[in-house]
Design a protein around this motif. Sequence first.
Motif, short mmCIF file in Angstrom:
data_model
loop_
_atom_site.label_atom_id
_atom_site.label_comp_id
_atom_site.label_asym_id
_atom_site.label_seq_id
_atom_site.Cartn_x
_atom_site.Cartn_y
_atom_site.Cartn_z
N ARG A 1 0.81 -1.21 0.00
CA ARG A 1 0.00 0.00 0.00
C ARG A 1 0.84 1.26 0.00
NH1 ARG A 1 -3.17 1.94 -1.09
NH2 ARG A 1 -4.53 2.78 0.50
N SER A 2 2.11 1.15 0.41
CA SER A 2 2.95 2.34 0.47
C SER A 2 3.16 2.96 -0.90
CB SER A 2 4.30 1.99 1.12
OG SER A 2 4.99 1.04 0.32
N GLY A 3 3.01 2.16 -1.94
CA GLY A 3 3.16 2.69 -3.30
C GLY A 3 1.85 3.17 -3.88
N GLY A 4 0.80 3.18 -3.09
CA GLY A 4 -0.50 3.64 -3.56
C GLY A 4 -1.26 2.60 -4.36
N HIS A 5 -0.81 1.34 -4.33
CA HIS A 5 -1.45 0.29 -5.10
C HIS A 5 -2.64 -0.29 -4.33
CE1 HIS A 5 1.88 0.39 -7.91
NE2 HIS A 5 2.73 0.23 -6.91
N PRO A 6 -3.73 -0.61 -5.01
CA PRO A 6 -4.84 -1.29 -4.34
C PRO A 6 -4.47 -2.73 -4.01
CG PRO A 6 -5.27 -1.14 -6.69
CD PRO A 6 -4.01 -0.34 -6.44
N LEU B 1 1.05 6.06 6.13
CA LEU B 1 0.23 6.07 4.93
C LEU B 1 -0.46 7.41 4.79
CD1 LEU B 1 -1.40 2.54 4.89
CD2 LEU B 1 0.59 3.33 3.64
N GLU B 2 -0.48 7.94 3.56
CA GLU B 2 -1.10 9.23 3.32
C GLU B 2 -2.61 9.15 3.34
OE1 GLU B 2 0.45 10.66 -0.32
OE2 GLU B 2 2.50 10.87 0.42
N GLN B 3 -3.17 7.98 3.06
CA GLN B 3 -4.62 7.81 3.06
C GLN B 3 -4.98 6.59 3.90
OE1 GLN B 3 -6.07 6.77 -0.83
NE2 GLN B 3 -4.19 5.72 -1.37
N GLN C 1 -8.95 2.43 2.02
CA GLN C 1 -9.17 2.85 0.64
C GLN C 1 -8.29 2.02 -0.28
OE1 GLN C 1 -8.66 7.06 0.17
NE2 GLN C 1 -9.77 7.54 2.06
N GLY C 2 -8.92 1.36 -1.25
CA GLY C 2 -8.16 0.51 -2.15
C GLY C 2 -7.88 -0.86 -1.58
#
Length: 389
Positions: A67-72, A107-109, A113-114
Amino acid sequence: MKSFIDGESFNELCQLLPNLYHLFERSPNVEKRNMQIESIFYSDGCNAGVGAARRCYLFYTIFKAVRSGGHPVVICTEDMQWSDAFTVDIIAHFIFTVGSSSIFPTLEQSPQQGFLLVGSYRDNEVEEDGFLMNKIRHLERSQGVDVKRVFIGELSEPQINKMLSFKFCMAPSRTRELAEIVYKKTRGNPLYTVEFLKSIVQKKLMMFSLKTRQWIWDATVIDMQMISDGVVELLTRKFEQLPAAILETLKVFSCLGFQVNLSTIELLDWGQFVPNMLLALESAMKEGIIEKAGPLFAFSHDMLRESMYALIPLNEKNRLHRKIAMILVEDARIIDDSEFCVIAADQINFCKDVDGSLSTAERELFAKLNLVAGKHSIGAAVYEQAGKY
């Protein structure tokens, strides 16, 4: 990810997810251990809780890394009807804590989410008040967890036809007959539908014609293919749900064997068992239990016949065999007709006279019947069968 766990934990994680070995090198200073999956998931005594927390932390670490790379992230857990309470608790604990900001402060979000967890189970193999269903209901009542149940039923015949029409790039009218056969053989079960289509392609019963540039098949040959064991299991479950007339007809049918000629059915269809055996057989054909090819009726799978015959208590088997034989013996044609004579002799030989219910006259009659059946077998050069009579 490796900065959050030591080498031993990483090797333990790789035992659970072997593909991680392809992404990271193993730590050279950690001795490689031959651990089984059972030793990873289960600990005994007071270490059980510590082991569970350790497993959860390792899963959290993988989740955070992805998730750190923004991947779902999508996690699929199949066949949860076979899961034990410990495994279900681990999954539920992971769901409850995955959104905690204290665990993933960088995590930024929101981690929710995802993130999608898909769990599948067979609703006919779980208890409504069992640990799996109780845990699902607990998740549904929880804040921050969005639970949706999706019921996946059987495909209807029109749906199968639509799928075949789309896949083969042909008009629905061209694939309707094939869809009817596929539905009859699979009862609309998605898995069995795919497997059945694969099998007829592998057997070259369906192929792509370069000459006509379309798929071609022989519906008659495909219709003769045996249904799979999985479909047999589905149909067997229906036995006790069938109407009494159909069930009684199938019992009589199973006493006669795997397949029966129409002429034999007509001899027996005098209201002795059910009001209309042929009508009951037509209903059984609609259920996919019986198939018809010309004058022959047959079970769609030999295991169906075995299952139906096994459901009949011994006393009832004796009664049915004896009744079938007596009905056939009363017909004047039986002595001269080798087929009917052999069927009648077989039926009375199947009847175990455990209670001594056969009279002396009946014993003499059936002895003569066996003699005639034996002579018919000798005439047909079936000497081994003749000896048995």
